[in-house]
Design a protein around this motif. Structure first.
Motif, PDB file in Angstrom:
ATOM      1  N   GLN A  29       0.900  -1.374  -0.018  1.00  0.00           N
ATOM      2  CA  GLN A  29       0.212   0.095   0.031  1.00  0.00           C
ATOM      3  C   GLN A  29       0.785   1.238  -0.108  1.00  0.00           C
ATOM      4  N   LEU A  30       2.050   1.148   0.199  1.00  0.00           N
ATOM      5  CA  LEU A  30       3.094   2.227   0.182  1.00  0.00           C
ATOM      6  C   LEU A  30       3.903   2.333  -1.159  1.00  0.00           C
ATOM      7  N   GLY A  31       3.642   1.321  -1.984  1.00  0.00           N
ATOM      8  CA  GLY A  31       4.261   1.488  -3.187  1.00  0.00           C
ATOM      9  C   GLY A  31       5.582   0.787  -3.318  1.00  0.00           C
ATOM     10  N   ARG A  32       5.803  -0.127  -2.020  1.00  0.00           N
ATOM     11  CA  ARG A  32       7.167  -0.635  -2.095  1.00  0.00           C
ATOM     12  C   ARG A  32       7.041  -1.983  -2.651  1.00  0.00           C
ATOM     13  N   PRO A  33       8.227  -2.224  -3.696  1.00  0.00           N
ATOM     14  CA  PRO A  33       8.049  -3.439  -4.549  1.00  0.00           C
ATOM     15  C   PRO A  33       8.624  -4.811  -3.818  1.00  0.00           C
TER      16      PRO A  33
END
Length: 199
Positions: free
Chosen positions: A150-154
């Motif tokens: 949800q924070l855009g971390r892959p």
């Protein structure tokens, strides 16, 4: 006798010379299929990250909520290389039509329905751009999925759907190989999920 106009033969000759010069000076509009494919894949990775940030899948009541993360999965079926973008809502491991992302520009599904179907034109890298192989550190060793939180971390996922491996410090790569144009390397950076392309 003084002449004040061109003859028809002189006009035709001048027009032919101008036409030849225009053709030689015109830029090549064919484009580079490898570059177009790499930009499309990079754009769709960014779109997957966007979907993950907008559609938070965290559910403390479900022990396997992470399987539903938005993800991009690279596949090869025979000589065809393609990818899917989906959220595995039913946690079945495949991208069903209702789970696939919709391209906001073309309104086409970004997937194949499941791993057994022929991929849509929107994600078929072999037929559209002549990509002969997909390699790289993002998709080796059984890992063919990249998911985002949800924070855009892959996160790198394995075929079983587990997203336990964060992207390594140096990032991970996806290499698109084209028979005549060479290779394009797409790098996904850790923590931010920033995507860069090199040729």
């Amino acid at each position: 006798m003084k002449r004040f106009a061109f003859t028809m033969l002189e006009l035709v000759f001048v027009i032919i010379v101008i036409g030849i010069l225009a053709v030689l000076a015109m830029p090549n509009f064919r484009g580079n299929p490898l570059q177009t494919a790499a930009e499309q894949v990079a754009s769709h990775i960014r779109y997957t990250q966007h979907l993950a940030m907008v559609d938070d899948k965290f559910d403390p009541t479900d022990a396997t909520w992470w399987k539903e993360r938005w993800q991009i999965r690279f596949l090869t079926n025979g000589a065809t290389n393609y990818y899917d973008i989906f959220s595995d809502v039913n946690q079945g491991g495949n991208s069903d039509e209702i789970e696939e992302a919709i391209d906001p520009l073309t309104h086409e599904r970004l997937g194949s329905g499941n791993t057994l179907n022929t991929p849509n034109n929107s994600v078929n890298l072999t037929d559209n751009y002549g990509i002969t192989a997909i390699a790289g550190t993002c998709i080796i060793g059984g890992t063919n999925k990249i998911g985002f939180d949800q924070l855009g971390r892959p996160y790198l996922g394995v075929s079983a759907g587990i997203f336990s491996n964060s992207v390594p410090v140096g990032g991970c790569t996806i290499i698109l190989q084209h028979q005549t144009d060479g290779n394009a390397t797409i790098t996904i950076h850790p923590e931010t999920g920033y995507v860069s392309v090199a040729y």
